[in-house]
Scaffold this motif. Structure first.
Motif, PDB file in Angstrom:
ATOM      1  N   ASN A 205       0.823  -1.209   0.000  1.00 50.80           N
ATOM      2  CA  ASN A 205       0.000   0.000   0.000  1.00 50.80           C
ATOM      3  C   ASN A 205       0.858   1.260   0.000  1.00 50.80           C
ATOM      4  O   ASN A 205       0.607   2.209  -0.736  1.00 50.80           O
ATOM      5  CB  ASN A 205      -0.935  -0.021   1.217  1.00 50.80           C
ATOM      6  CG  ASN A 205      -1.692   1.276   1.389  1.00 50.80           C
ATOM      7  OD1 ASN A 205      -1.250   2.180   2.092  1.00 50.80           O
ATOM      8  ND2 ASN A 205      -2.824   1.396   0.742  1.00 50.80           N
TER       9      ASN A 205
ATOM     10  N   MET B 256      -7.991   7.010  -4.447  1.00 53.52           N
ATOM     11  CA  MET B 256      -8.679   6.693  -3.195  1.00 53.52           C
ATOM     12  C   MET B 256      -8.587   7.872  -2.212  1.00 53.52           C
ATOM     13  O   MET B 256      -9.472   8.077  -1.389  1.00 53.52           O
ATOM     14  CB  MET B 256      -8.061   5.442  -2.571  1.00 53.52           C
ATOM     15  CG  MET B 256      -8.807   4.977  -1.344  1.00 53.52           C
ATOM     16  SD  MET B 256      -8.041   3.520  -0.627  1.00 53.52           S
ATOM     17  CE  MET B 256      -6.622   4.231   0.189  1.00 53.52           C
ATOM     18  N   HIS B 257      -7.485   8.630  -2.285  1.00 53.09           N
ATOM     19  CA  HIS B 257      -7.278   9.747  -1.362  1.00 53.09           C
ATOM     20  C   HIS B 257      -7.755  11.076  -1.958  1.00 53.09           C
ATOM     21  O   HIS B 257      -7.396  12.141  -1.462  1.00 53.09           O
ATOM     22  CB  HIS B 257      -5.787   9.868  -1.004  1.00 53.09           C
ATOM     23  CG  HIS B 257      -5.236   8.677  -0.287  1.00 53.09           C
ATOM     24  ND1 HIS B 257      -5.799   8.175   0.865  1.00 53.09           N
ATOM     25  CD2 HIS B 257      -4.163   7.888  -0.540  1.00 53.09           C
ATOM     26  CE1 HIS B 257      -5.084   7.120   1.276  1.00 53.09           C
ATOM     27  NE2 HIS B 257      -4.104   6.924   0.441  1.00 53.09           N
TER      28      HIS B 257
ATOM     29  N   ASP C 112      -6.168   4.230   4.173  1.00 55.41           N
ATOM     30  CA  ASP C 112      -5.255   3.127   3.837  1.00 55.41           C
ATOM     31  C   ASP C 112      -5.555   1.884   4.685  1.00 55.41           C
ATOM     32  O   ASP C 112      -5.565   0.766   4.172  1.00 55.41           O
ATOM     33  CB  ASP C 112      -3.795   3.562   4.024  1.00 55.41           C
ATOM     34  CG  ASP C 112      -3.333   4.480   2.894  1.00 55.41           C
ATOM     35  OD1 ASP C 112      -3.739   4.253   1.748  1.00 55.41           O
ATOM     36  OD2 ASP C 112      -2.572   5.427   3.171  1.00 55.41           O
TER      37      ASP C 112
HETATM   38 FE   LIG Z   1      -2.450   5.589   0.679  1.00 54.83          FE
END
Ligand SMILES: [Fe+2]
Ligand code: FES
Length: 351
Positions: free
Chosen positions: A165, A174-175, A306
């Motif tokens: 990750n 994703m962020h 995460d």
């Molecule tokens: Fe990340």
């Protein structure tokens, strides 16, 4: 080094115990106390004698009836079991039994060191402990030009998901909510024995720079050309540890992150993460102290995202009964090879 076949499911590989692993923060263990912690299913009792005595680590099972020694008390330099009062010194020896006298029983001892706010043990072959370096530098904890955050939690996944990750910068989408639209550019990888290193630069292609990120860089950045691909991020797995460093164009190290993922359960499908995040102080040093809560909230949100995703990866592994990943990014495959090579295959019995 053991060479596991690449066919072996990475999530069944166990961490190699011949390294120093953090098992507690220093502040968790006050003088005159014993606490229980663990490494890969092995219970560990840590004791800190009064009067500045060095911390020591014993297997957290009394030799008499295997109850946890961490339920007991520290008397002088000895850990006294809560059940029948057998007492063990820092070498794990029980000298006498309160109701019988002389005794030759003992419990296992782990080499133990305390450094930069963490307590480390060496769970493997103790004769290798002295010759094994503790870790690459522990972020910038000892450098007054930086402020360091100590963070971590227990995460329900195999440590390999954590390494992947952090090294995989292709998951910026994703962020998105936290950092806006960032486009990473992969600059290359390095492979040495026990080491994989990946380098990236970044371009902001949309969204506003979050305040937390501005604090890390020490300046405001926008989407303009002069900030594109200027900063270099280097992520390195130096088994079993991982680091992430950000250098700005002028070669200044603005962020230095060190992380260890310590297996908790015997199947190693949970880990406790110990992280040190060092941020360079700006010219007016106290500004960083003022901005610290913002930085903590920002990094917490990213870390939470995460953690959530790696736990979902682990859940899919359980549900599907194994690893069905189709990994196509070369550096992640290199990293997976490294984690296989450095770890212990499931059929191998490590003495
Ligand atoms: Fe990340
Ligand atoms: S179980 Fe520890 S002294 Fe009996």
């Amino acid at each position: 080094m053991l060479h596991a076949s690449p066919q072996i499911d990475l999530r069944t590989i166990r961490s190699h115990p011949d390294y120093w692993y953090p098992v507690a923060w220093s502040h968790e263990l006050r003088a005159g106390k014993v606490i229980g912690t663990r490494y890969a299913g092995i219970p560990v009792a840590l004791a800190r004698p009064q009067n500045g005595g060095r911390v020591f680590a014993l297997e957290d099972r009394c030799a008499h009836r295997q109850v946890p020694l961490s339920q007991g008390i520290l008397q002088g330099d000895a850990v006294r079991c809560c059940y029948h009062g057998w007492a063990y010194d820092r070498f794990g020896r029980c000298h006498n039994i309160p109701y019988l006298g002389k005794c030759h029983h003992h419990v296992r001892v782990f080499p133990c060191r305390e450094q930069n706010g963490m307590i480390f043990i060496f769970p493997g072959d103790a004769s290798k402990a002295d010759a094994t370096p503790l870790s690459p530098e522990l972020a910038q904890t000892a450098n007054p030009a930086y402020k360091t955050r100590f963070f971590g939690s227990t995460i329900r996944c195999h440590y390999s998901f954590m390494h992947e990750n952090l090294m995989d910068m292709n998951h910026q989408c994703m962020h998105f909510k936290q950092v806006g639209q960032m486009k990473p550019r992969f600059l290359g990888q390095k492979r040495e024995p026990g080491v994989v290193e990946a380098r990236y630069s970044f371009a902001r292609i949309g969204g506003k720079q979050p305040l937390g990120e501005a604090i890390i860089f020490g300046e405001r950045r926008d989407t303009s050309e002069r900030f594109q691909n200027r900063d270099i991020m280097t992520i390195r797995t130096e088994y079993p540890y991982q680091t992430l460093r950000i250098q700005t164009g002028d070669n200044c190290l603005v962020m230095d992150l060190w992380i260890a993922y310590v297996p908790q359960s015997a199947d190693e499908l949970t880990n406790r993460t110990f992280g040190l995040l060092s941020i360079k102080r700006p010219k007016i040093p106290f500004l960083l102290d003022l901005a610290w809560p913002i930085l903590i909230a920002f990094t917490n949100r990213i870390f939470a995202e995460d953690c959530e995703i790696v736990e979902l990866e682990q859940k899919a592994w359980r549900d599907l009964g194994g690893d069905h990943n189709v990994e196509i990014f070369p550096v992640i495959n290199t990293l997976r090879d490294l984690l296989r090579e450095c770890g212990i295959p499931p059929d191998h019995h490590y003495a």
